[in-house]
Design an enzyme around this catalytic site. Structure first.
Site, PDB file in Angstrom:
ATOM      1  N   GLY A  11      -9.608 -48.237   9.066  1.00 18.22           N
ATOM      2  CA  GLY A  11     -10.899 -47.928   9.026  1.00 18.22           C
ATOM      3  C   GLY A  11     -11.640 -47.401  10.453  1.00 18.22           C
ATOM      4  N   SER A  12     -10.761 -46.584  10.927  1.00 19.81           N
ATOM      5  CA  SER A  12     -11.088 -45.830  12.118  1.00 19.81           C
ATOM      6  C   SER A  12     -12.538 -44.869  11.889  1.00 19.81           C
ATOM      7  CB  SER A  12     -10.006 -45.282  13.070  1.00 19.81           C
ATOM      8  OG  SER A  12      -9.583 -44.291  12.546  1.00 19.81           O
ATOM      9  N   ASN A  13     -12.331 -44.211  10.863  1.00 17.88           N
ATOM     10  CA  ASN A  13     -13.268 -43.304  10.644  1.00 17.88           C
ATOM     11  C   ASN A  13     -14.666 -44.106  10.068  1.00 17.88           C
ATOM     12  OD1 ASN A  13     -12.563 -40.324  10.717  1.00 17.88           O
ATOM     13  ND2 ASN A  13     -10.692 -41.233   9.675  1.00 17.88           N
ATOM     14  N   MET A  89      -7.423 -44.752  -0.263  1.00 15.39           N
ATOM     15  CA  MET A  89      -6.249 -44.185  -0.975  1.00 15.39           C
ATOM     16  C   MET A  89      -5.982 -44.043  -2.656  1.00 15.39           C
ATOM     17  SD  MET A  89      -4.709 -43.371   1.840  1.00 15.39           S
ATOM     18  CE  MET A  89      -3.101 -43.082   1.452  1.00 15.39           C
ATOM     19  N   ARG A  90      -7.223 -43.889  -3.060  1.00 17.61           N
ATOM     20  CA  ARG A  90      -7.010 -43.671  -4.609  1.00 17.61           C
ATOM     21  C   ARG A  90      -7.743 -42.671  -5.076  1.00 17.61           C
ATOM     22  NH1 ARG A  90      -4.838 -47.901  -6.838  1.00 17.61           N
ATOM     23  NH2 ARG A  90      -4.794 -49.619  -5.665  1.00 17.61           N
ATOM     24  N   LEU A  92     -10.439 -40.836  -7.351  1.00 14.94           N
ATOM     25  CA  LEU A  92     -11.629 -41.310  -8.033  1.00 14.94           C
ATOM     26  C   LEU A  92     -11.827 -40.845  -9.522  1.00 14.94           C
ATOM     27  CD1 LEU A  92     -14.363 -41.275  -5.490  1.00 14.94           C
ATOM     28  CD2 LEU A  92     -12.805 -42.921  -5.799  1.00 14.94           C
ATOM     29  N   HIS A 108     -10.149 -35.395   5.472  1.00 15.35           N
ATOM     30  CA  HIS A 108      -8.943 -35.115   5.225  1.00 15.35           C
ATOM     31  C   HIS A 108      -8.238 -34.499   6.635  1.00 15.35           C
ATOM     32  CE1 HIS A 108      -4.999 -34.356   3.048  1.00 15.35           C
ATOM     33  NE2 HIS A 108      -5.300 -33.209   3.584  1.00 15.35           N
ATOM     34  N   ASP A 140     -14.433 -33.887  -5.548  1.00 16.61           N
ATOM     35  CA  ASP A 140     -14.330 -33.453  -6.856  1.00 16.61           C
ATOM     36  C   ASP A 140     -13.289 -34.019  -7.741  1.00 16.61           C
ATOM     37  OD1 ASP A 140     -12.233 -32.090  -6.439  1.00 16.61           O
ATOM     38  OD2 ASP A 140     -13.302 -30.158  -6.673  1.00 16.61           O
ATOM     39  N   ASP A 144      -8.178 -33.641  -2.977  1.00 19.08           N
ATOM     40  CA  ASP A 144      -8.704 -32.766  -1.725  1.00 19.08           C
ATOM     41  C   ASP A 144      -9.097 -31.394  -2.096  1.00 19.08           C
ATOM     42  OD1 ASP A 144      -7.798 -35.323  -0.260  1.00 19.08           O
ATOM     43  OD2 ASP A 144      -5.928 -34.536  -0.337  1.00 19.08           O
TER      44      ASP A 144
HETATM   45  C1  GRF Z   1      -7.688 -40.537   8.150  1.00 22.69           C
HETATM   46  O1  GRF Z   1      -6.620 -39.564   8.725  1.00 22.69           O
HETATM   47  C2  GRF Z   1      -8.051 -39.795   7.133  1.00 22.69           C
HETATM   48  O2  GRF Z   1      -8.389 -38.359   7.424  1.00 22.69           O
HETATM   49  C3  GRF Z   1      -7.152 -39.917   5.862  1.00 22.69           C
HETATM   50  O3  GRF Z   1      -6.894 -41.222   5.994  1.00 22.69           O
HETATM   51  C4  GRF Z   1      -6.751 -41.464   7.440  1.00 22.69           C
HETATM   52  C5  GRF Z   1      -7.644 -43.100   7.478  1.00 22.69           C
HETATM   53  O4  GRF Z   1      -7.984 -43.468   8.780  1.00 22.69           O
HETATM   54  N1  GRF Z   1      -8.070 -39.647   4.509  1.00 22.69           N
HETATM   55  P1  GRF Z   1      -8.667 -44.355   9.118  1.00 22.69           P
HETATM   56  O5  GRF Z   1      -8.650 -45.613   8.191  1.00 22.69           O
HETATM   57  O6  GRF Z   1     -10.017 -43.680   8.789  1.00 22.69           O
HETATM   58  O7  GRF Z   1      -8.498 -44.833  10.325  1.00 22.69           O
END
Ligand code: GRF
Length: 203
Positions: A11-13, A89-90, A92, A108, A140, A144
């Site tokens: 969850g860093s993003n 990671m799924r 939709l 991405h 969509d 990706d």
């Molecule tokens: C990131 O590299 C994002 O681009 C990809 O999955 C990774 C998730 O990293 N879709 P985080 O969980 O946000 O750290």
């Protein structure tokens, strides 16, 4: 803008988005829920520490449509109007996309349409491209494949490894996702074919 974030991992993003909403870098917005399909996702604890409500909806052998229906219902209950995937990671289901038309974003770690799917950083590294980067796009039905909102270029250095490259891309991901969401919530835009065109504020 009421934002819901979907995660599966660290969850860093997600954290970058939460902080940016808090410090008003993303204006007029609130993160109203973080949903994970994995009870073990590290991001859940971080979200709670920031005072954001969390929910775990595990797949547990359910069919995709059924699992997605639960998530859609949780997002609708919180009146979410923008869904940000952040390491979710799924894929939709079509119903999910239809429930939130042009309201689902993903980040991405490559310059799409190059290197979609898993391990995009290693794919780029192995291919030998000299530049890669990250992309924020609408989601969509494909993998990706949705319309591109923003991209950032990251060079591949002679002494890079997949790990050092991934770390430099991730730094840019955090900035790009915040900038893209801030722009979407504050600026008018139109979509022509696949092109997402932002209007100048003066128009
Ligand atoms: C990131 O590299 C994002 O681009 C990809 O999955 C990774 C998730 O990293 N879709 P985080 O969980 O946000 O750290």
């Amino acid at each position: 803008m009421r934002i819901g974030i979907l995660i599966s991992g660290r969850g860093s993003n997600m954290t970058a988005l939460i902080k940016a909403v808090k410090n008003c870098e993303i204006p007029n917005s609130e993160i109203v829920i973080v949903i994970s399909d994995k009870a073990t996702a590290g991001g859940l604890q971080i979200a709670r520490e920031h005072g954001v409500e969390t929910l775990v909806i595990e797949r547990n052998g359910k069919r995709r449509a059924e699992h997605d229906a639960e998530i859609i219902s949780a997002l609708k209950t919180k009146s979410v109007d923008l869904v940000c995937l952040a390491g979710y990671m799924r894929l939709l289901s079509d119903d999910f996309i239809k429930a939130f038309p042009w309201q689902i974003l993903n980040i991405h770690p490559s310059l799409l349409p190059s290197f979609p799917g898993l391990d995009a950083q290693s794919q780029a590294f192995e291919y030998g491209v000299k530049f890669t980067g990250c992309t924020v796009h609408f989601v969509d039905e494909g993998l990706d494949s949705g319309a591109i909102i923003a991209q950032r270029v990251v060079p591949i250095l002679e002494d890079d490894t997949p790990d050092t490259l991934s770390a430099r891309i991730l730094e840019q991901e955090h900035r790009l996702y915040v900038e893209a969401v801030a722009r979407l919530v504050s600026q008018k835009y139109e979509v022509k074919g696949r092109r997402v065109i932002f209007k100048l504020n003066a128009q």
